[in-house]
Design an enzyme around this catalytic site. Sequence first.
Site, PDB file in Angstrom:
ATOM      1  N   ARG A  32     -13.897  -1.253   5.783  1.00 46.53           N
ATOM      2  CA  ARG A  32     -12.726  -2.023   5.340  1.00 46.53           C
ATOM      3  C   ARG A  32     -11.979  -2.534   6.560  1.00 46.53           C
ATOM      4  O   ARG A  32     -11.635  -1.770   7.461  1.00 46.53           O
ATOM      5  CB  ARG A  32     -11.813  -1.143   4.500  1.00 46.53           C
ATOM      6  CG  ARG A  32     -10.448  -1.760   4.165  1.00 46.53           C
ATOM      7  CD  ARG A  32      -9.645  -0.816   3.300  1.00 46.53           C
ATOM      8  NE  ARG A  32      -8.284  -1.272   3.049  1.00 46.53           N
ATOM      9  CZ  ARG A  32      -7.193  -0.686   3.538  1.00 46.53           C
ATOM     10  NH1 ARG A  32      -7.301   0.373   4.338  1.00 46.53           N
ATOM     11  NH2 ARG A  32      -5.988  -1.158   3.252  1.00 46.53           N
ATOM     12  N   ARG A  73       9.386  -5.675   2.263  1.00 50.84           N
ATOM     13  CA  ARG A  73       9.817  -4.657   3.215  1.00 50.84           C
ATOM     14  C   ARG A  73      11.281  -4.821   3.610  1.00 50.84           C
ATOM     15  O   ARG A  73      11.839  -5.914   3.528  1.00 50.84           O
ATOM     16  CB  ARG A  73       8.957  -4.725   4.486  1.00 50.84           C
ATOM     17  CG  ARG A  73       7.461  -4.535   4.261  1.00 50.84           C
ATOM     18  CD  ARG A  73       6.686  -4.686   5.571  1.00 50.84           C
ATOM     19  NE  ARG A  73       5.262  -4.622   5.367  1.00 50.84           N
ATOM     20  CZ  ARG A  73       4.549  -3.491   5.333  1.00 50.84           C
ATOM     21  NH1 ARG A  73       5.171  -2.342   5.509  1.00 50.84           N
ATOM     22  NH2 ARG A  73       3.248  -3.511   5.137  1.00 50.84           N
ATOM     23  N   LYS A 219      -6.975  -5.346  -6.343  1.00 56.95           N
ATOM     24  CA  LYS A 219      -6.254  -4.101  -6.073  1.00 56.95           C
ATOM     25  C   LYS A 219      -5.180  -3.941  -7.154  1.00 56.95           C
ATOM     26  O   LYS A 219      -4.255  -4.732  -7.237  1.00 56.95           O
ATOM     27  CB  LYS A 219      -5.628  -4.141  -4.682  1.00 56.95           C
ATOM     28  CG  LYS A 219      -6.651  -4.169  -3.561  1.00 56.95           C
ATOM     29  CD  LYS A 219      -6.007  -4.357  -2.203  1.00 56.95           C
ATOM     30  CE  LYS A 219      -5.164  -3.173  -1.787  1.00 56.95           C
ATOM     31  NZ  LYS A 219      -4.612  -3.352  -0.417  1.00 56.95           N
ATOM     32  N   THR A 280      -6.458   5.724  -1.374  1.00 58.13           N
ATOM     33  CA  THR A 280      -5.141   6.209  -0.941  1.00 58.13           C
ATOM     34  C   THR A 280      -5.041   7.732  -0.897  1.00 58.13           C
ATOM     35  O   THR A 280      -5.175   8.404  -1.921  1.00 58.13           O
ATOM     36  CB  THR A 280      -3.991   5.668  -1.819  1.00 58.13           C
ATOM     37  OG1 THR A 280      -4.173   4.266  -2.054  1.00 58.13           O
ATOM     38  CG2 THR A 280      -2.657   5.887  -1.130  1.00 58.13           C
TER      39      THR A 280
END
Length: 480
Positions: A32, A73, A219, A280
């Site tokens: 990845r 963020r 995702k 994760t």
Amino acid sequence: MRRTKIVATLGPATDKPGTLEAILVAGVNVVRLNFSHGKATDHVRRAEAVREISAKRGLNVAVLADLQGPKIRVGRFKEGAVELVDGRPFILDAEQDKQSGDEHSVGIDYEKLPEDCRVGDILLLDDGRIELTVDRIEGARIFTTVRLGGTLSNNKGINRQGGGLSAPCLTDKDKEDIKTVAQIHADFVAVSFPKTPEDLHQARALLKELNSSANIIAKLERAETVSNQETLDAMIKASDGVMVARGDLGVEIGDAALIGVQKMIIKRARQLNRVVIVATQMMESMIHSPVPTRAEVFDVANAVLDATDAVMLSAETASGSNPIDVIQAMSRVCLGAENLPITRTSRHRMDETFFHTDEAVAMATMYTANHFPQVKAIVCLTESGNTPLLMSRIRSGLPIYALSRNVATQRRTALYRGVEAHYFDYFMLAADDIKRKAIQLLKSKGCLHDGDVIIMTKGSVMGLHGGTNALLILKVGDEV
């Protein structure tokens, strides 16, 4: 043969001399490239190194490019971090200088966040470690009260409990990164934070414009994409595979709901003939520790028992101190779980109707293989890789050998559970020669031995996509 595939994220740790080759040899099936970090040149260099090592070592390793997406963020703090205290006010300000955050307020990089929020919303920062309750909104400023405090540092992510943020899926950065994806001939592209099937269609169209045939991995990170089966099915059908991205998804739906949703995603992806990756914090303690915790072992094993195609490592290999040990530990856990009988029994699609010849042959092959004890392996001659994909949806303890002349097809099968690909150019061979040469190839690699009973599938017209229409039961040594 380990059936569950391992996806490993590359980074500074794997850039150390000899480490990349060592983890590929140790069992990495897909690498990845995380486009949230590093420059385009870093990803190009790493992809080229993977191709070079794979060719030298005779390995089939795919490349997955993971787009950053619209990560929302906070800005930066003047002191690098602040301590937020329960019950105290804190302001998120879309107009504040992004470098001037303090214990009272901080800038945010998504200017439309105030428009998306409502009084009473719970905002989750830093993967849910900090919780803020929205009290009121004035223009570009969101006034909140700290519900769960802690240390908040630069550039941490923001989620809204329950999802619903309107940030577009593909950012300008993603669209630029797709050019790099095409340049390195990535096999898979993971699209971050898709909200609708249209997001995935857009990514596919951008890739097609650049002559990239990379498969799309959705995702699943937003609460709204898993809110009901109809919505989930639409996302799965629009993709070539899905990733259970448990970080942001867990923040939005809550950890208590996450395990049930993970199991549902794996089940539906397999029922709809798509690949599925669980990701994760699978072995996060091994960023620093030489061994995983028992909880991590159980987590990985649980995903394997649910028949996920792959388990993924992030910081464990990208920046951890023991990337080789992590791959070896992950492989051991997968193999241990795969030894249990539950991983080899299946009623997948037993009560359904088939509409395509290759699908019917694939299902007949797996039913025969699972009910005919003498069968040792399945050999699938494939052009597009669709037949071994369909086969891999059925639980079985038997290896599926995908033989193809198409390198891109071989790499795609690197993500399919239980499938091992080998290069085999059968296009100009006569029918009897195909059987003999295919078996000779697998014997030379130690995959088959004289006396083994195998099932071979092929098409009567070679080179035709979706043309598999024949199932043969053969005994190795008697094929001439």
